[in-house]
Enzyme design. Sequence first.
Site, PDB file in Angstrom:
ATOM      1  CB  SER A   1      -0.914   0.035   1.226  1.00 59.53           C
ATOM      2  OG  SER A   1      -2.075  -0.697   0.950  1.00 59.53           O
TER       3      SER A   1
ATOM      4  CE  LYS B   1      -3.839   0.771  -1.396  1.00 59.48           C
ATOM      5  NZ  LYS B   1      -4.444   0.172  -0.208  1.00 59.48           N
TER       6      LYS B   1
ATOM      7  CE1 TYR C   1      -3.933  -1.025  -4.871  1.00 64.55           C
ATOM      8  CE2 TYR C   1      -4.495  -3.350  -4.969  1.00 64.55           C
ATOM      9  CZ  TYR C   1      -4.263  -2.208  -4.233  1.00 64.55           C
ATOM     10  OH  TYR C   1      -4.336  -2.249  -2.860  1.00 64.55           O
TER      11      TYR C   1
ATOM     12  CE1 TYR D   1      -3.246   0.051   4.860  1.00 65.72           C
ATOM     13  CE2 TYR D   1      -2.419  -1.003   6.818  1.00 65.72           C
ATOM     14  CZ  TYR D   1      -2.340  -0.772   5.478  1.00 65.72           C
ATOM     15  OH  TYR D   1      -1.362  -1.371   4.736  1.00 65.72           O
TER      16      TYR D   1
ATOM     17  CB  VAL E   1      -0.505  -5.996   4.067  1.00 63.42           C
ATOM     18  CG1 VAL E   1      -1.807  -5.497   4.579  1.00 63.42           C
ATOM     19  CG2 VAL E   1      -0.482  -6.143   2.588  1.00 63.42           C
TER      20      VAL E   1
HETATM   21  N1  GLN Z   1      -1.807  -5.387  -2.208  1.00 61.67           N
HETATM   22  C1  GLN Z   1      -2.504  -5.239  -0.983  1.00 61.67           C
HETATM   23  C2  GLN Z   1      -4.006  -5.368  -1.168  1.00 61.67           C
HETATM   24  O1  GLN Z   1      -4.567  -4.753  -1.995  1.00 61.67           O
HETATM   25  C3  GLN Z   1      -2.167  -3.902  -0.405  1.00 61.67           C
HETATM   26  C4  GLN Z   1      -2.910  -3.649   0.858  1.00 61.67           C
HETATM   27  C5  GLN Z   1      -2.107  -3.011   1.903  1.00 61.67           C
HETATM   28  O2  GLN Z   1      -0.890  -2.944   1.886  1.00 61.67           O
HETATM   29  N2  GLN Z   1      -2.834  -2.577   2.888  1.00 61.67           N
HETATM   30  O3  GLN Z   1      -4.638  -6.093  -0.487  1.00 61.67           O
END
Ligand code: GLN
Length: 331
Positions: free
Chosen positions: A77, A80, A204, A256, A274
């Site tokens: 993430s 992003k 993505y 988050y 994550v």
């Molecule tokens: N690739 C992960 C997902 O979309 C990224 C999520 C994350 O790092 N929170 O589930």
Amino acid sequence: MVQGTVNWNTEITQEWLQSYVDDWVKFYKKQTRDGEVASYIPELNKANPNHLGISIVGNNGVTIKSGDVDIPFTIQSISKVFCFIIACMERGVSYVLDRVDVEPTGEAFNSIMHLEMRKLKKPFNPFVNAGAITVSSMLNGKTSDEKLEPLFILLEKMLGYRPALNINVYESERDTSIRNRAIGYYLLELDYLESDMNITLETYFKQCSIEITVDDLATIGRVFANDGIDPNSGVEIIPRKIVRLAKALMLTCGMYDASGKFAAYVGIPAKSGVSGGIIAVAPPRVRDEELPFIDGCGIGVYGPSLDDKGNSIAGIKLLRHIATKWDLSVF
Ligand code: GLN
């Protein structure tokens, strides 16, 4: 040592900072036992839950590293933030913000509840999956590789090398991504996607699978701390307006549904993934006393054992400790 107070009025030496950070990493490493490595992407589940590493790169040129700093991991993430920046650079800030909002959700990163229940005209923010997938659809290019090329170029400018894609993580996520496909279909139904849904999702998953180290995150964080200017060359890599917007979003939505607590207790812009990575940015600050990294620094953390929100359990505690002891808060 960890509980003691630090008197920074004496001269701050690199050796001294290093020995503190070494002690803190050793202390918080024990807390990796209280979390769990992500398992919904099978490849991520292979990470060693005991790992904890940190790199701090100061605007003054000082680097402190400690713990498991040589383990490569995927940005997940954290990507992003970078794709949001690229979309703003390609399309302009107002175009992007017309299509994705800047409000924290208080919900899990992969939730679409708000989008459905509140009949929103756009996803809540670019750092939840629905917003990030929408942003990936806005990137210029027909294929996922074309869409991501500007991201690789940006990363190479900041890092001095072109990071690689971890194909195993990419395929693992692609092949197990039921929730993200559901989000993709829902965004398609709402007519929010600006590219083909499958290409958008491929983009993505690929952006999440770029592999880096804590040093890389700290180096990028330092550019952010410097408002987008490469501290070595003085060259602007990211327009100031865009990097500031990204930092505001990191502070309000970067961790988050634990973003509020992180802002309150740590007080610096950050973004987690994550995989257990966290990028954090300590901008220069004005204080009455001399403090470590007063000119600002970038911080990279890796600790794949996660808490129930999906953030590195020991990484957050370590960051909180350092931010408190060194008074890194932007407030
Ligand atoms: N690739 C992960 C997902 O979309 C990224 C999520 C994350 O790092 N929170 O589930």
